[in-house]
Enzyme design. Sequence first.
Site, PDB file in Angstrom:
ATOM      1  CD  GLU A  63      -7.046  -1.391   5.296  1.00 56.35           C
ATOM      2  OE1 GLU A  63      -8.261  -1.540   5.970  1.00 56.35           O
ATOM      3  OE2 GLU A  63      -7.366  -2.857   4.573  1.00 56.35           O
ATOM      4  CG  HIS A  70      -5.287   7.130  -1.985  1.00 54.52           C
ATOM      5  ND1 HIS A  70      -5.720   6.994  -2.246  1.00 54.52           N
ATOM      6  CD2 HIS A  70      -4.272   7.626  -1.150  1.00 54.52           C
ATOM      7  CE1 HIS A  70      -4.486   5.490  -2.854  1.00 54.52           C
ATOM      8  NE2 HIS A  70      -3.844   6.633  -2.102  1.00 54.52           N
ATOM      9  CG  ASP A  71      -8.716  13.566   2.421  1.00 55.32           C
ATOM     10  OD1 ASP A  71      -9.906  13.731   2.209  1.00 55.32           O
ATOM     11  OD2 ASP A  71      -9.372  14.131   3.803  1.00 55.32           O
ATOM     12  N   GLY A  89      -8.462  19.577  -0.261  1.00 55.97           N
ATOM     13  CA  GLY A  89      -7.487  18.857   0.279  1.00 55.97           C
ATOM     14  C   GLY A  89      -8.111  18.088   1.301  1.00 55.97           C
ATOM     15  CG  HIS A 198       5.125   3.155   0.145  1.00 53.46           C
ATOM     16  ND1 HIS A 198       4.667   3.004  -1.417  1.00 53.46           N
ATOM     17  CD2 HIS A 198       3.266   3.421  -0.044  1.00 53.46           C
ATOM     18  CE1 HIS A 198       4.081   3.831  -2.196  1.00 53.46           C
ATOM     19  NE2 HIS A 198       3.091   3.514  -1.326  1.00 53.46           N
ATOM     20  CG  ASP A 204      -5.111  -5.414   0.675  1.00 50.86           C
ATOM     21  OD1 ASP A 204      -4.177  -6.563   0.661  1.00 50.86           O
ATOM     22  OD2 ASP A 204      -5.799  -5.368   1.328  1.00 50.86           O
ATOM     23  CB  THR A 218      10.734  -5.059   8.119  1.00 51.78           C
ATOM     24  OG1 THR A 218      11.358  -3.936   7.397  1.00 51.78           O
ATOM     25  CG2 THR A 218      11.998  -6.041   8.266  1.00 51.78           C
ATOM     26  CG  ASP A 223      12.375  -1.234   8.698  1.00 53.35           C
ATOM     27  OD1 ASP A 223      11.878  -0.832   7.654  1.00 53.35           O
ATOM     28  OD2 ASP A 223      12.759  -2.414   9.492  1.00 53.35           O
TER      29      ASP A 223
HETATM   30  C1  HEM Z   1       3.736   8.601  -5.923  1.00 55.84           C
HETATM   31  C2  HEM Z   1       2.695   8.227  -4.768  1.00 55.84           C
HETATM   32  C3  HEM Z   1       2.286   7.037  -4.208  1.00 55.84           C
HETATM   33  C4  HEM Z   1       2.011   5.725  -5.318  1.00 55.84           C
HETATM   34  C5  HEM Z   1       1.662   6.453  -6.599  1.00 55.84           C
HETATM   35  C6  HEM Z   1       1.262   5.078  -4.175  1.00 55.84           C
HETATM   36  C7  HEM Z   1       0.313   3.988  -4.788  1.00 55.84           C
HETATM   37  C8  HEM Z   1       0.509   2.516  -3.620  1.00 55.84           C
HETATM   38  C9  HEM Z   1      -0.397   1.645  -4.347  1.00 55.84           C
HETATM   39  C10 HEM Z   1      -0.486   0.985  -5.705  1.00 55.84           C
HETATM   40  C11 HEM Z   1      -0.790   1.439  -3.006  1.00 55.84           C
HETATM   41  C12 HEM Z   1      -1.082  -0.806  -2.984  1.00 55.84           C
HETATM   42  C13 HEM Z   1      -2.532  -0.067  -3.424  1.00 55.84           C
HETATM   43  C14 HEM Z   1      -3.411  -1.204  -2.629  1.00 55.84           C
HETATM   44  O1  HEM Z   1      -2.927  -1.924  -3.678  1.00 55.84           O
HETATM   45  O2  HEM Z   1      -3.984  -1.823  -2.218  1.00 55.84           O
HETATM   46  C15 HEM Z   1      -0.305   1.596  -2.228  1.00 55.84           C
HETATM   47  C16 HEM Z   1      -0.324   1.001  -0.863  1.00 55.84           C
HETATM   48  C17 HEM Z   1      -0.149   2.011   0.030  1.00 55.84           C
HETATM   49  N1  HEM Z   1       0.557   3.539  -0.267  1.00 55.84           N
HETATM   50 FE1  HEM Z   1       0.844   4.363  -1.614  1.00 55.84          FE
HETATM   51  N2  HEM Z   1       1.206   5.638  -2.929  1.00 55.84           N
HETATM   52  C18 HEM Z   1       1.663   7.307  -3.263  1.00 55.84           C
HETATM   53  C19 HEM Z   1       2.234   7.384  -2.306  1.00 55.84           C
HETATM   54  C20 HEM Z   1       1.577   7.586  -0.623  1.00 55.84           C
HETATM   55  C21 HEM Z   1       2.225   8.916   0.489  1.00 55.84           C
HETATM   56  C22 HEM Z   1       2.458   9.551  -0.011  1.00 55.84           C
HETATM   57  C23 HEM Z   1       1.412   8.023   1.738  1.00 55.84           C
HETATM   58  C24 HEM Z   1       1.186   8.665   2.836  1.00 55.84           C
HETATM   59  C25 HEM Z   1       2.097   9.159   3.521  1.00 55.84           C
HETATM   60  C26 HEM Z   1       1.296   6.189   1.415  1.00 55.84           C
HETATM   61  C27 HEM Z   1       0.908   5.615   1.259  1.00 55.84           C
HETATM   62  C28 HEM Z   1       0.461   4.016   1.465  1.00 55.84           C
HETATM   63  C29 HEM Z   1       0.084   3.015   2.421  1.00 55.84           C
HETATM   64  C30 HEM Z   1       0.858   3.438   4.141  1.00 55.84           C
HETATM   65  C31 HEM Z   1       0.200   1.969   1.920  1.00 55.84           C
HETATM   66  C32 HEM Z   1      -0.122   0.514   2.352  1.00 55.84           C
HETATM   67  C33 HEM Z   1      -1.894  -0.123   2.530  1.00 55.84           C
HETATM   68  C34 HEM Z   1      -1.683  -0.971   2.851  1.00 55.84           C
HETATM   69  O3  HEM Z   1      -1.624  -1.584   3.273  1.00 55.84           O
HETATM   70  O4  HEM Z   1      -3.238  -1.379   2.991  1.00 55.84           O
HETATM   71  N3  HEM Z   1       1.426   6.114  -0.157  1.00 55.84           N
HETATM   72  N4  HEM Z   1       0.272   3.529  -2.032  1.00 55.84           N
END
Ligand code: HEM
Length: 360
Positions: A63, A70-71, A89, A198, A204, A218, A223
């Site tokens: 998170e 998001h920030d 930003g 990802h 969630d 994983t 990885d």
């Molecule tokens: C096209 C761009 C992106 C889209 C559309 C996207 C979308 C999402 C969505 C829908 C989730 C699930 C949130 C939830 O339902 O809890 C997620 C989780 C996550 N995203 Fe992205 N994301 C993008 C780019 C990024 C970037 C650039 C990062 C970081 C550099 C990132 C890091 C994460 C992380 C670490 C999670 C997991 C959060 C958790 O496990 O609680 N995402 N993202």
Amino acid sequence: MQTLSVALLVLAARVASGAVTKRVTCATGQTTANAACCVLFPILDDIQENLFDGGECGEEVHESLRLTFHDAIGFSPTKGFVVISSGGGADGSIITFDEIETAFPANNGIDDIIDAQTPFIARHNITPGDFIQFAGAVGVSNCPGAPRLQFMLGRPVATAPSPIGLVPEPFDPITEVLARFAEVNFSPAEVVALLASHTIAAADHVDPTIPGTPFDSTPGVFDTQLFIEVQLRGVLFPGDGSNPGQVESPLEGLIRLNTDASLARDSRTACIWQSFANNQAKMQAEFRAAMAKMAVIGQNTAKMIDCSDTIPVPKPVVGKPHLPAGKTMNDIEQACASAAFPTLTADPGKSLLRKLDGNL
Ligand code: HEM
């Protein structure tokens, strides 16, 4: 004797040229190249113990990494208003103006980690913008296989919230996603590199009936499995069916975002996506470089101090790139037109998804 004098001469020349920097020992006993970075060590110890459960690569780390994005992405040279004094930003506005920004649809669920981080900011001398990026970099270092991220100190407190509509959503068309990133100067290749995030991630809120469902098998390891598993043919919905931004995934227990699936298959990004599938070092290097850029969006880096040496060195990756048990190369949807997807063998065993206790 002659060898010793040559060595001393070389050392003297390196000191004179600044190549050897004198390290500072902080009050906490830890060392860094710049005394201004000493303030970070008590914060490091506190978050490792009390936010990240003693140094795990678990939910709070995932998170916290999502929060860095998001920030930071809340910056646009064309949309809304950008306050020059704070730069917008990566400025912590998502915490300073949390009541406004957590109400944006794309920030659904981000309030949990904001609530968890806020007490740490209150008890240490650090701005929200610096804290968000520091916690992200420290958190990622807990995940085996991650690169050691850069951390720059010196973001002023935000003076305005981000305009709405700047955080990409999983149902956005790829052209729109790439255009959004291009606006903050990220190439399609850098977008794909950022999506390595990802590999340590779960959702969630995409399908609320199955919270904590990961994007790859994983989620506790940084990885390349995400780049392999997203390229497999989608065959099922793991929860209650299709939700906005969700497409079929290849295995029970995995959730797949439309944007991830499309980036893996779009002609503008498929080859770079594929290039990470069995190349840990390339993925690490390009994720590190893209994160370094993202963490300072809208900031004046000339006024910041490089405190990267306060970030712990991550452990090496665990395991090798593989197909999940039961899958073959025929299940890979080849999308890159100029090179074949690397040949991988399947994980032995019946279990389709190895659940890593406490790491979802
Ligand atoms: C096209 C761009 C992106 C889209 C559309 C996207 C979308 C999402 C969505 C829908 C989730 C699930 C949130 C939830 O339902 O809890 C997620 C989780 C996550 N995203 Fe992205 N994301 C993008 C780019 C990024 C970037 C650039 C990062 C970081 C550099 C990132 C890091 C994460 C992380 C670490 C999670 C997991 C959060 C958790 O496990 O609680 N995402 N993202």
